[in-house]
Each structure stands twice: as C-alpha cells, then as structure tokens.
Motif scaffolding. Structure first.
Motif, mmCIF file in Angstrom:
data_model
loop_
_atom_site.group_PDB
_atom_site.id
_atom_site.type_symbol
_atom_site.label_atom_id
_atom_site.label_comp_id
_atom_site.label_asym_id
_atom_site.label_seq_id
_atom_site.Cartn_x
_atom_site.Cartn_y
_atom_site.Cartn_z
ATOM 1 N N LEU A 89 3.331 -37.287 -25.200
ATOM 2 C CA LEU A 89 4.035 -37.711 -23.988
ATOM 3 C C LEU A 89 3.528 -39.064 -23.501
ATOM 4 O O LEU A 89 4.313 -39.905 -23.083
ATOM 5 N N ASP A 90 2.231 -39.273 -23.596
ATOM 6 C CA ASP A 90 1.684 -40.556 -23.142
ATOM 7 C C ASP A 90 2.105 -41.700 -24.065
ATOM 8 O O ASP A 90 2.231 -42.838 -23.614
ATOM 9 N N ILE A 91 2.317 -41.423 -25.328
ATOM 10 C CA ILE A 91 2.818 -42.447 -26.252
ATOM 11 C C ILE A 91 4.276 -42.786 -25.906
ATOM 12 O O ILE A 91 4.659 -43.950 -25.859
ATOM 13 N N VAL A 92 5.081 -41.753 -25.657
ATOM 14 C CA VAL A 92 6.504 -41.950 -25.368
ATOM 15 C C VAL A 92 6.713 -42.524 -23.965
ATOM 16 O O VAL A 92 7.540 -43.409 -23.768
ATOM 17 N N GLN A 93 5.946 -42.005 -23.003
ATOM 18 C CA GLN A 93 6.116 -42.429 -21.612
ATOM 19 C C GLN A 93 4.728 -42.651 -20.997
ATOM 20 O O GLN A 93 4.185 -41.764 -20.339
ATOM 21 N N PRO A 94 4.151 -43.833 -21.196
ATOM 22 C CA PRO A 94 2.783 -44.092 -20.712
ATOM 23 C C PRO A 94 2.605 -43.920 -19.205
ATOM 24 O O PRO A 94 1.504 -43.643 -18.744
ATOM 25 N N SER A 95 3.669 -44.035 -18.453
ATOM 26 C CA SER A 95 3.554 -43.900 -16.995
ATOM 27 C C SER A 95 3.466 -42.454 -16.539
ATOM 28 O O SER A 95 3.225 -42.190 -15.358
ATOM 29 N N SER A 96 3.632 -41.479 -17.439
ATOM 30 C CA SER A 96 3.632 -40.068 -17.032
ATOM 31 C C SER A 96 2.268 -39.637 -16.486
ATOM 32 O O SER A 96 2.195 -38.907 -15.509
ATOM 33 N N PHE A 97 1.204 -40.044 -17.129
ATOM 34 C CA PHE A 97 -0.164 -39.775 -16.671
ATOM 35 C C PHE A 97 -0.924 -41.101 -16.747
ATOM 36 O O PHE A 97 -1.654 -41.346 -17.702
ATOM 37 N N PRO A 98 -0.760 -41.964 -15.740
ATOM 38 C CA PRO A 98 -1.308 -43.323 -15.844
ATOM 39 C C PRO A 98 -2.830 -43.399 -15.946
ATOM 40 O O PRO A 98 -3.356 -44.351 -16.509
ATOM 41 N N THR A 99 -3.555 -42.407 -15.455
ATOM 42 C CA THR A 99 -5.021 -42.472 -15.504
ATOM 43 C C THR A 99 -5.616 -41.688 -16.669
ATOM 44 O O THR A 99 -6.823 -41.730 -16.874
ATOM 45 N N LEU A 100 -4.779 -40.980 -17.423
ATOM 46 C CA LEU A 100 -5.259 -40.201 -18.569
ATOM 47 C C LEU A 100 -5.506 -41.137 -19.753
ATOM 48 O O LEU A 100 -4.611 -41.860 -20.181
ATOM 49 N N ASN A 103 -8.075 -40.761 -25.497
ATOM 50 C CA ASN A 103 -9.140 -40.424 -26.441
ATOM 51 C C ASN A 103 -9.233 -38.898 -26.520
ATOM 52 O O ASN A 103 -8.834 -38.188 -25.592
ATOM 53 N N PRO A 104 -9.722 -38.375 -27.637
ATOM 54 C CA PRO A 104 -9.732 -36.918 -27.829
ATOM 55 C C PRO A 104 -10.443 -36.144 -26.715
ATOM 56 O O PRO A 104 -9.969 -35.089 -26.296
ATOM 57 N N SER A 105 -11.563 -36.642 -26.237
ATOM 58 C CA SER A 105 -12.295 -35.885 -25.221
ATOM 59 C C SER A 105 -11.515 -35.809 -23.909
ATOM 60 O O SER A 105 -11.480 -34.759 -23.268
ATOM 61 N N SER A 106 -10.867 -36.882 -23.497
ATOM 62 C CA SER A 106 -10.068 -36.856 -22.260
ATOM 63 C C SER A 106 -8.871 -35.935 -22.394
ATOM 64 O O SER A 106 -8.555 -35.170 -21.486
ATOM 65 N N LEU A 107 -8.191 -36.018 -23.537
ATOM 66 C CA LEU A 107 -7.027 -35.159 -23.762
ATOM 67 C C LEU A 107 -7.419 -33.685 -23.791
ATOM 68 O O LEU A 107 -6.750 -32.841 -23.187
ATOM 69 N N LEU A 108 -8.518 -33.366 -24.486
ATOM 70 C CA LEU A 108 -8.981 -31.976 -24.538
ATOM 71 C C LEU A 108 -9.423 -31.484 -23.173
ATOM 72 O O LEU A 108 -9.082 -30.364 -22.771
ATOM 73 N N LEU A 109 -10.166 -32.297 -22.457
ATOM 74 C CA LEU A 109 -10.629 -31.904 -21.138
ATOM 75 C C LEU A 109 -9.453 -31.675 -20.194
ATOM 76 O O LEU A 109 -9.431 -30.703 -19.435
ATOM 77 N N HIS A 110 -8.463 -32.541 -20.260
ATOM 78 C CA HIS A 110 -7.272 -32.377 -19.421
ATOM 79 C C HIS A 110 -6.556 -31.068 -19.758
ATOM 80 O O HIS A 110 -6.187 -30.305 -18.855
ATOM 81 N N SER A 111 -6.385 -30.792 -21.040
ATOM 82 C CA SER A 111 -5.709 -29.570 -21.459
ATOM 83 C C SER A 111 -6.501 -28.325 -21.056
ATOM 84 O O SER A 111 -5.922 -27.329 -20.610
ATOM 85 N N PRO A 119 -5.912 -29.141 -12.886
ATOM 86 C CA PRO A 119 -5.691 -30.389 -13.629
ATOM 87 C C PRO A 119 -6.520 -31.547 -13.081
ATOM 88 O O PRO A 119 -6.679 -31.700 -11.879
ATOM 89 N N LEU A 120 -7.065 -32.327 -13.988
ATOM 90 C CA LEU A 120 -7.842 -33.498 -13.603
ATOM 91 C C LEU A 120 -6.954 -34.691 -13.285
ATOM 92 O O LEU A 120 -7.273 -35.496 -12.428
ATOM 93 N N TYR A 121 -5.851 -34.804 -14.000
ATOM 94 C CA TYR A 121 -4.955 -35.940 -13.848
ATOM 95 C C TYR A 121 -3.594 -35.420 -13.400
ATOM 96 O O TYR A 121 -3.036 -34.525 -14.014
ATOM 97 N N LEU A 122 -3.079 -36.001 -12.351
ATOM 98 C CA LEU A 122 -1.773 -35.579 -11.857
ATOM 99 C C LEU A 122 -0.689 -36.478 -12.434
ATOM 100 O O LEU A 122 -0.872 -37.688 -12.554
ATOM 101 N N PRO A 123 0.440 -35.881 -12.775
ATOM 102 C CA PRO A 123 1.518 -36.665 -13.369
ATOM 103 C C PRO A 123 2.218 -37.529 -12.318
ATOM 104 O O PRO A 123 2.271 -37.183 -11.141
ATOM 105 N N SER A 124 2.765 -38.630 -12.779
ATOM 106 C CA SER A 124 3.489 -39.504 -11.865
ATOM 107 C C SER A 124 4.981 -39.576 -12.191
ATOM 108 O O SER A 124 5.723 -40.278 -11.522
ATOM 109 N N THR A 125 5.415 -38.838 -13.217
ATOM 110 C CA THR A 125 6.831 -38.813 -13.569
ATOM 111 C C THR A 125 7.310 -37.365 -13.665
ATOM 112 O O THR A 125 6.509 -36.441 -13.770
ATOM 113 N N LEU A 131 5.934 -31.071 -18.242
ATOM 114 C CA LEU A 131 4.960 -30.661 -19.263
ATOM 115 C C LEU A 131 3.792 -29.915 -18.623
ATOM 116 O O LEU A 131 3.321 -28.910 -19.162
ATOM 117 N N LEU A 132 3.346 -30.363 -17.476
ATOM 118 C CA LEU A 132 2.283 -29.671 -16.742
ATOM 119 C C LEU A 132 2.726 -28.251 -16.381
ATOM 120 O O LEU A 132 1.966 -27.300 -16.542
#
Length: 162
Positions: A89-100, A103-111, A119-125, A131-132
């Motif tokens: 999702l971040d590749i397709v729409q980078p603005s969806s989670f602008p602070t995420l 890197n693997p550790s951030s993505l895993l921690l968020h999941s 959730p650590l990061y709130l979506p903006s779209t 997806l959340l």
C-alpha cells in the motif's frame, strides 16, 4: 474417504504464492485504484485463509503444546502477511501512512501493534483506513476464534478423560 493431514508448510507456501500473485498483479496494473482494490482483496483472502488454517490446527492437532506452537506460528504468519500489505500500500499510495518507514522492522512493528489493537501509525487516506480496518477485524476474528475453539478443545479433552 481419507482425510488430508494438516501441514504448516502448506500454509506458508499458500501465503507466499498469494503475495507473489499480488505483487504480479500490482506490477501489471498502472491504475492506482485497481492496485488498491487488489491489495484489499488479497488482504481479505489472506485473513480468511489464516482463520481457516487456525481451524485446521485446532481440529487436527491433538497435543496442547504443539497446537499452541502452531497457533503462534499462524499469528506470526498473519503479522508478516500484513506487513507486506502495508508495504504494498505504501508503494502504491505513499500518502496512506506518511510516517511509516518502509524498512522491515517498522513494517513488522506496525503490523504487530495493529494485531494487539494499538496502531503506531495512523492512516491519512481512505485506503489506509480500510486496510487498517481489514487487519483489525481479521485480528479480532482470529483472536476470538482461537480463544473460543481452544476452550471447546479443552472441554472435549476433559469429556474424553471422564
């Protein structure tokens, strides 16, 4: 009729194939809305598959330690699967989670944090929020299903010993 025995590697292989199909479809689509729809569809399919795998583990695995071990592996697979969904999702729409960070550790921690409903990061779209929601509902379903069925499994094993 012979029953097919559950093999955890079948579940892992299924998840890898699902992610490869998703990646291939995302490469083919150049329209963002089609790519986002694909991410949502694969997320829902992956969620339902995870719950199905948990069902198979609870029904087929008799040893309590092995069952808990396999259920932990299913949760790990679930977390990894959704880390990929946020990556896509971040590749397709980078603005969806602008602070995420991607890197693997951030993505895993968020999941993981969404799995534990914090959730650590709130979506903006809207796509990020959807997806959340998909992961949150899937995590709720998986957690409630596993807890309910482990209780039922315990009752059945107590009935057998009585």
């Amino acid at each position: 009729m012979k029953q097919i025995n559950f093999k955890f590697w079948h579940s892992l292989l299924g998840s890898v194939i699902l992610l490869l199909i998703e990646w291939g479809v995302l490469e083919l689509f150049s329209i963002t809305s089609g790519q986002i729809g694909t991410i949502f569809a694969i997320s829902i399919i992956g969620s339902l598959t995870t719950i199905f795998v948990a069902t198979e583990i609870i029904e087929e695995v008799r040893g309590a330690f092995r069952m808990i071990l396999l259920l932990c592996a299913v949760v790990l697979e679930f977390v990894l699967f959704f880390a990929f969904q946020y990556f896509f999702l971040d590749i397709v729409q980078p603005s969806s989670f602008p602070t995420l960070l991607l890197n693997p550790s951030s993505l895993l921690l968020h999941s993981i944090m969404i799995f534990v409903f914090n959730p650590l990061y709130l979506p903006s779209t809207s796509a990020g929020r959807i997806l959340l929601l998909i992961q949150t509902f899937a995590a709720l379903g998986l957690a409630f299903f596993v807890i309910q069925n482990i209780g039922e499994f315990r009752r059945k094993s107590l009935d057998r010993t009585s």
